[in-house]
Design a protein around this motif. Structure first.
Motif, PDB file in Angstrom:
ATOM      1  N   GLU A  45     -52.376 -40.374 -27.072  1.00  0.00           N
ATOM      2  CA  GLU A  45     -52.207 -40.121 -25.679  1.00  0.00           C
ATOM      3  C   GLU A  45     -51.947 -38.743 -25.699  1.00  0.00           C
ATOM      4  O   GLU A  45     -52.499 -38.024 -25.203  1.00  0.00           O
ATOM      5  CB  GLU A  45     -51.016 -40.832 -25.219  1.00  0.00           C
ATOM      6  CG  GLU A  45     -51.443 -40.634 -23.566  1.00  0.00           C
ATOM      7  CD  GLU A  45     -49.302 -41.316 -23.271  1.00  0.00           C
ATOM      8  OE1 GLU A  45     -49.665 -41.518 -21.580  1.00  0.00           O
ATOM      9  OE2 GLU A  45     -48.997 -42.445 -23.200  1.00  0.00           O
ATOM     10  N   ALA A  46     -51.109 -38.072 -26.685  1.00  0.00           N
ATOM     11  CA  ALA A  46     -50.520 -36.898 -27.039  1.00  0.00           C
ATOM     12  C   ALA A  46     -51.650 -35.896 -27.090  1.00  0.00           C
ATOM     13  O   ALA A  46     -51.665 -35.137 -26.522  1.00  0.00           O
ATOM     14  CB  ALA A  46     -49.382 -36.371 -27.737  1.00  0.00           C
ATOM     15  N   SER A  47     -52.354 -36.469 -27.967  1.00  0.00           N
ATOM     16  CA  SER A  47     -53.611 -36.008 -28.430  1.00  0.00           C
ATOM     17  C   SER A  47     -54.814 -35.511 -27.271  1.00  0.00           C
ATOM     18  O   SER A  47     -55.246 -34.529 -27.215  1.00  0.00           O
ATOM     19  CB  SER A  47     -54.393 -36.495 -29.768  1.00  0.00           C
ATOM     20  OG  SER A  47     -54.897 -37.488 -29.902  1.00  0.00           O
ATOM     21  N   LEU A  48     -54.697 -36.582 -26.921  1.00  0.00           N
ATOM     22  CA  LEU A  48     -55.679 -36.705 -25.667  1.00  0.00           C
ATOM     23  C   LEU A  48     -55.398 -35.685 -23.990  1.00  0.00           C
ATOM     24  O   LEU A  48     -56.188 -35.204 -24.001  1.00  0.00           O
ATOM     25  CB  LEU A  48     -56.057 -38.628 -24.800  1.00  0.00           C
ATOM     26  CG  LEU A  48     -57.132 -38.621 -26.059  1.00  0.00           C
ATOM     27  CD1 LEU A  48     -56.683 -40.382 -25.381  1.00  0.00           C
ATOM     28  CD2 LEU A  48     -58.500 -38.711 -25.892  1.00  0.00           C
ATOM     29  N   LEU A  49     -54.588 -35.521 -24.106  1.00  0.00           N
ATOM     30  CA  LEU A  49     -53.311 -34.956 -23.652  1.00  0.00           C
ATOM     31  C   LEU A  49     -53.200 -33.311 -23.853  1.00  0.00           C
ATOM     32  O   LEU A  49     -53.833 -32.152 -23.008  1.00  0.00           O
ATOM     33  CB  LEU A  49     -52.302 -34.925 -22.702  1.00  0.00           C
ATOM     34  CG  LEU A  49     -51.711 -36.227 -22.365  1.00  0.00           C
ATOM     35  CD1 LEU A  49     -50.308 -36.394 -21.770  1.00  0.00           C
ATOM     36  CD2 LEU A  49     -52.558 -36.799 -21.351  1.00  0.00           C
ATOM     37  N   LYS A  50     -53.420 -33.347 -25.467  1.00  0.00           N
ATOM     38  CA  LYS A  50     -53.967 -32.017 -25.485  1.00  0.00           C
ATOM     39  C   LYS A  50     -55.208 -31.732 -25.496  1.00  0.00           C
ATOM     40  O   LYS A  50     -55.492 -29.829 -25.119  1.00  0.00           O
ATOM     41  CB  LYS A  50     -53.582 -31.510 -27.428  1.00  0.00           C
ATOM     42  CG  LYS A  50     -53.266 -30.716 -27.986  1.00  0.00           C
ATOM     43  CD  LYS A  50     -52.382 -29.360 -27.093  1.00  0.00           C
ATOM     44  CE  LYS A  50     -52.995 -28.089 -28.287  1.00  0.00           C
ATOM     45  NZ  LYS A  50     -51.627 -26.912 -27.502  1.00  0.00           N
ATOM     46  N   THR A  62     -60.704 -36.088 -12.748  1.00  0.00           N
ATOM     47  CA  THR A  62     -62.229 -37.075 -13.207  1.00  0.00           C
ATOM     48  C   THR A  62     -62.313 -37.296 -14.241  1.00  0.00           C
ATOM     49  O   THR A  62     -62.460 -38.247 -14.914  1.00  0.00           O
ATOM     50  CB  THR A  62     -63.495 -36.208 -12.379  1.00  0.00           C
ATOM     51  OG1 THR A  62     -63.158 -35.625 -11.697  1.00  0.00           O
ATOM     52  CG2 THR A  62     -64.567 -36.868 -12.886  1.00  0.00           C
ATOM     53  N   VAL A  63     -61.910 -36.384 -15.616  1.00  0.00           N
ATOM     54  CA  VAL A  63     -61.706 -36.239 -16.968  1.00  0.00           C
ATOM     55  C   VAL A  63     -61.067 -37.586 -17.159  1.00  0.00           C
ATOM     56  O   VAL A  63     -61.095 -38.275 -17.996  1.00  0.00           O
ATOM     57  CB  VAL A  63     -61.857 -35.586 -17.631  1.00  0.00           C
ATOM     58  CG1 VAL A  63     -61.845 -35.873 -19.372  1.00  0.00           C
ATOM     59  CG2 VAL A  63     -63.173 -33.964 -17.196  1.00  0.00           C
ATOM     60  N   ARG A  64     -59.435 -37.481 -16.936  1.00  0.00           N
ATOM     61  CA  ARG A  64     -58.312 -38.500 -16.654  1.00  0.00           C
ATOM     62  C   ARG A  64     -58.699 -39.119 -16.564  1.00  0.00           C
ATOM     63  O   ARG A  64     -58.506 -40.602 -17.715  1.00  0.00           O
ATOM     64  CB  ARG A  64     -57.620 -38.202 -16.109  1.00  0.00           C
ATOM     65  CG  ARG A  64     -56.322 -36.681 -16.897  1.00  0.00           C
ATOM     66  CD  ARG A  64     -55.106 -36.511 -16.010  1.00  0.00           C
ATOM     67  NE  ARG A  64     -54.633 -35.600 -16.854  1.00  0.00           N
ATOM     68  CZ  ARG A  64     -52.992 -36.020 -16.817  1.00  0.00           C
ATOM     69  NH1 ARG A  64     -52.201 -35.814 -15.939  1.00  0.00           N
ATOM     70  NH2 ARG A  64     -52.339 -35.352 -17.879  1.00  0.00           N
ATOM     71  N   LYS A  65     -59.149 -39.437 -15.570  1.00  0.00           N
ATOM     72  CA  LYS A  65     -59.878 -41.061 -14.708  1.00  0.00           C
ATOM     73  C   LYS A  65     -60.675 -41.475 -15.813  1.00  0.00           C
ATOM     74  O   LYS A  65     -60.845 -42.671 -16.097  1.00  0.00           O
ATOM     75  CB  LYS A  65     -60.478 -41.148 -13.914  1.00  0.00           C
ATOM     76  CG  LYS A  65     -59.432 -41.007 -12.820  1.00  0.00           C
ATOM     77  CD  LYS A  65     -59.984 -41.156 -11.356  1.00  0.00           C
ATOM     78  CE  LYS A  65     -59.088 -40.272  -9.746  1.00  0.00           C
ATOM     79  NZ  LYS A  65     -59.311 -40.335  -8.719  1.00  0.00           N
ATOM     80  N   VAL A  66     -61.620 -40.550 -16.457  1.00  0.00           N
ATOM     81  CA  VAL A  66     -62.601 -40.860 -17.121  1.00  0.00           C
ATOM     82  C   VAL A  66     -61.947 -41.793 -18.641  1.00  0.00           C
ATOM     83  O   VAL A  66     -62.638 -43.078 -19.175  1.00  0.00           O
ATOM     84  CB  VAL A  66     -63.748 -40.504 -17.383  1.00  0.00           C
ATOM     85  CG1 VAL A  66     -65.014 -40.664 -18.319  1.00  0.00           C
ATOM     86  CG2 VAL A  66     -64.803 -39.897 -15.933  1.00  0.00           C
ATOM     87  N   VAL A  67     -61.385 -40.987 -19.072  1.00  0.00           N
ATOM     88  CA  VAL A  67     -60.849 -41.663 -20.696  1.00  0.00           C
ATOM     89  C   VAL A  67     -59.604 -41.897 -20.515  1.00  0.00           C
ATOM     90  O   VAL A  67     -59.171 -43.132 -21.304  1.00  0.00           O
ATOM     91  CB  VAL A  67     -60.512 -40.517 -21.116  1.00  0.00           C
ATOM     92  CG1 VAL A  67     -61.941 -39.923 -21.919  1.00  0.00           C
ATOM     93  CG2 VAL A  67     -59.877 -38.962 -20.945  1.00  0.00           C
ATOM     94  N   GLY A  68     -59.520 -42.840 -18.895  1.00  0.00           N
ATOM     95  CA  GLY A  68     -58.131 -43.679 -18.605  1.00  0.00           C
ATOM     96  C   GLY A  68     -57.029 -43.251 -19.348  1.00  0.00           C
ATOM     97  O   GLY A  68     -56.213 -43.750 -19.433  1.00  0.00           O
ATOM     98  N   LEU A  69     -56.694 -42.578 -18.827  1.00  0.00           N
ATOM     99  CA  LEU A  69     -55.501 -41.992 -18.254  1.00  0.00           C
ATOM    100  C   LEU A  69     -54.515 -41.192 -17.913  1.00  0.00           C
ATOM    101  O   LEU A  69     -54.663 -41.356 -16.578  1.00  0.00           O
ATOM    102  CB  LEU A  69     -55.352 -40.201 -19.622  1.00  0.00           C
ATOM    103  CG  LEU A  69     -55.827 -39.724 -20.854  1.00  0.00           C
ATOM    104  CD1 LEU A  69     -55.148 -38.531 -21.292  1.00  0.00           C
ATOM    105  CD2 LEU A  69     -54.330 -40.612 -21.675  1.00  0.00           C
TER     106      LEU A  69
END
Length: 69
Positions: A45-50, A62-69
């Motif tokens: 999760e931390a690496s995705l947020l980074k 939009t990207v957050r919704k697509v990747v499920g964050l």
């Protein structure tokens, strides 16, 4: 929950038949697997947020919704 049941839950399957561990060792292995999965999830999760930092600000939601964050 017994140590064997706890290990089976963490593995998502019945432990291999050749696995010969004491009750304490079995519980310790189940606990280690649980901790490792929690750590791995937090790091992912931390690496995705980074990684989201390189996405232009207007697109981040939009990207957050697509990747499920």
């Amino acid at each position: 929950m017994s140590a064997a049941a706890s290990l089976a839950h963490q593995l998502g399957a019945k432990p291999p038949a050749g696995l010969t561990l004491t009750e304490d060792e079995t519980q310790q292995l189940a606990d280690l697997i649980k901790t490792a999965r929690a750590t791995q999830g937090a790091e992912l999760e931390a690496s995705l947020l980074k990684a989201l930092e390189i996405v232009p600000r207007p697109l981040r939601g939009t990207v957050r919704k697509v990747v499920g964050l």
